[in-house]
Design a protein around this motif. Structure first.
Motif, PDB file in Angstrom:
ATOM      1  N   ASN A  32       0.863  -1.188   0.000  1.00 26.07           N
ATOM      2  CA  ASN A  32       0.000   0.000   0.000  1.00 26.07           C
ATOM      3  C   ASN A  32       0.897   1.235   0.000  1.00 26.07           C
ATOM      4  O   ASN A  32       1.794   1.349   0.829  1.00 26.07           O
ATOM      5  CB  ASN A  32      -0.899   0.036   1.244  1.00 26.07           C
ATOM      6  CG  ASN A  32      -1.924  -1.081   1.254  1.00 26.07           C
ATOM      7  OD1 ASN A  32      -2.282  -1.610   0.214  1.00 26.07           O
ATOM      8  ND2 ASN A  32      -2.393  -1.447   2.441  1.00 26.07           N
ATOM      9  N   GLU A  40       1.154   5.737  -1.098  1.00 24.04           N
ATOM     10  CA  GLU A  40       0.465   6.955  -1.541  1.00 24.04           C
ATOM     11  C   GLU A  40       1.451   8.082  -1.770  1.00 24.04           C
ATOM     12  O   GLU A  40       2.524   8.137  -1.164  1.00 24.04           O
ATOM     13  CB  GLU A  40      -0.621   7.417  -0.554  1.00 24.04           C
ATOM     14  CG  GLU A  40      -0.440   7.076   0.886  1.00 24.04           C
ATOM     15  CD  GLU A  40      -1.574   7.593   1.763  1.00 24.04           C
ATOM     16  OE1 GLU A  40      -1.308   8.532   2.537  1.00 24.04           O
ATOM     17  OE2 GLU A  40      -2.693   7.048   1.694  1.00 24.04           O
ATOM     18  N   THR A  87       5.997  -0.239  -6.278  1.00 30.34           N
ATOM     19  CA  THR A  87       5.291  -1.513  -6.197  1.00 30.34           C
ATOM     20  C   THR A  87       5.925  -2.541  -7.121  1.00 30.34           C
ATOM     21  O   THR A  87       6.139  -3.701  -6.746  1.00 30.34           O
ATOM     22  CB  THR A  87       3.809  -1.331  -6.551  1.00 30.34           C
ATOM     23  OG1 THR A  87       3.224  -0.388  -5.653  1.00 30.34           O
ATOM     24  CG2 THR A  87       3.066  -2.644  -6.454  1.00 30.34           C
ATOM     25  N   SER A 110      -7.333   6.533  -7.024  1.00 30.84           N
ATOM     26  CA  SER A 110      -6.861   5.356  -6.301  1.00 30.84           C
ATOM     27  C   SER A 110      -6.707   4.216  -7.299  1.00 30.84           C
ATOM     28  O   SER A 110      -7.560   4.027  -8.169  1.00 30.84           O
ATOM     29  CB  SER A 110      -7.860   4.935  -5.217  1.00 30.84           C
ATOM     30  OG  SER A 110      -8.020   5.962  -4.258  1.00 30.84           O
ATOM     31  N   CYS A 118      -5.289  -0.024  -8.117  1.00 30.06           N
ATOM     32  CA  CYS A 118      -4.961  -1.349  -7.595  1.00 30.06           C
ATOM     33  C   CYS A 118      -4.331  -2.163  -8.719  1.00 30.06           C
ATOM     34  O   CYS A 118      -4.645  -1.968  -9.899  1.00 30.06           O
ATOM     35  CB  CYS A 118      -6.187  -2.040  -7.026  1.00 30.06           C
ATOM     36  SG  CYS A 118      -7.528  -2.281  -8.199  1.00 30.06           S
ATOM     37  N   SER A 127      -2.207  -1.583  -3.718  1.00 31.87           N
ATOM     38  CA  SER A 127      -3.109  -0.444  -3.882  1.00 31.87           C
ATOM     39  C   SER A 127      -2.321   0.838  -3.670  1.00 31.87           C
ATOM     40  O   SER A 127      -1.287   0.841  -2.994  1.00 31.87           O
ATOM     41  CB  SER A 127      -4.269  -0.509  -2.888  1.00 31.87           C
ATOM     42  OG  SER A 127      -3.802  -0.389  -1.563  1.00 31.87           O
TER      43      SER A 127
END
Length: 330
Positions: free
Chosen positions: A150, A152, A186, A213, A215, A225
């Motif tokens: 996860n 951001e 990621t 957002s 995934c 995500s």
């Protein structure tokens, strides 16, 4: 490895200033020339950071003293100027995202290879010791098999933001600006490419994704995500979860005020603080170019990695219906 490297910078915006600050503390780099659309803008820049001012980008490429070029231009200009730099025989460090889609990336890198010049996409965090420590922990299987990432990266620009990143036709928006970092990290952790990807975004009146957002699903039992945006302040960190523990990277992108913490089952948390100033962050990136100049690419961010990141971004954009007028069509 090049002991010294003379740099030219194309453009004089905020990211160009950050890289110029990095050259001041770099072990190998010297700012030699700066190109802008006007000589006045270039002169104002060189008065602060050094180098020769030019009123065009072509003049920087024509300067025989310039060995490497940092392309700090808007996203949609990276394709053309990468090819021009390659034709001029200059080493290339190009701001992310490299191009507007994977087709452009592949075509531009074909020219890079043809002219046998160095190239790296400027994901500066990839060169930083904090990222190397994260990779070391993962290689040691410190948290077992990775299952979830996860992350951001978002910031809050004003609604009347006068910037190319607020122009949907030119590749603006959160995904192509700061969201690229989440996708890149990621993929680095996964060591593989996504099998599927979906991006849920709010696309405003100017045609760019203001917030979103995403995934991604990778081979095996691995999903990820991320959150991004240019009109929302996010925590801007990353959590990596495995079968035997988890890793929290408080500031994976800038590494200026965060730390990396390993939480392992049956053990006390273990932390590493690998700080750097913003200037040091970009100085490390410049030194990585010098270190791998002869190899023509840097192992921290390879040419193949760049193309694959663009492919992942293509998948995410397609799911959200994000199309840029400026991009090359197949």
């Amino acid at each position: 490895m090049a002991d010294k490297l003379n740099w030219g910078i194309l453009a004089t915006g905020g990211i160009a200033r950050q890289f110029a600050g990095g050259l001041k503390v770099s072990k190998t780099g010297t700012l030699t020339a700066v190109g802008s659309r006007t000589v006045e803008s270039a002169t104002k820049f060189t008065d602060q950071y050094g180098g020769k001012p030019y009123g065009s980008y072509d003049e920087v490429l024509a300067d025989p003293d310039v060995e490497a070029v940092y392309i700090a231009l808007p996203h949609h200009m990276h394709y053309d100027w990468t090819i021009k730099c390659a034709e001029a025989g200059k080493a290339i460090l190009c701001e992310k995202p490299f191009t507007l889609n994977a087709l452009e990336a592949q075509r531009a890198l074909n020219e890079v290879r043809r002219h046998k010049v160095f190239f790296m996409e400027a994901f500066m965090y990839r060169c930083h010791p904090q990222t190397h420590k994260l990779q070391e922990l993962l290689a040691e299987n410190a948290i077992g098999d990775v299952r979830v990432v996860n992350s951001e990266f978002g910031f809050h620009a004003g609604k009347n933001w006068d910037n190319f990143r607020a122009d949907g036709s030119l590749g603006g928006g959160g995904l192509m600006d700061v969201g690229t970092y989440c996708v890149s990290l990621t993929r680095l952790v996964a060591g593989a490419e996504p099998e599927s990807a979906h991006y849920c975004a709010f696309i405003g009146a100017k045609g760019y994704d203001e917030i979103g957002s995403g995934c991604m699903k990778f081979p095996g039992e691995f999903t990820a995500s991320f959150g991004t945006g240019v009109h929302v302040d996010l925590k801007n960190g990353a959590w990596i979860y495995g079968t035997e523990g988890k890793i929290h990277v408080e500031n994976p992108w800038k590494a200026s005020n965060g730390k990396l913490t390993l939480y392992k089952k049956g053990s006390e948390p273990e932390s590493w603080e690998i700080h750097s100033t913003n200037d040091e962050l970009y100085g490390i990136e410049a030194d990585a170019v010098a270190e791998f100049l002869e190899a023509k690419e840097c192992p921290y961010m390879t040419l193949e990695d760049t193309v694959n990141n663009m492919r992942a971004l293509d998948m995410l954009r397609a799911s959200a219906g994000l199309v840029f007028a400026a991009e090359t069509k197949a």
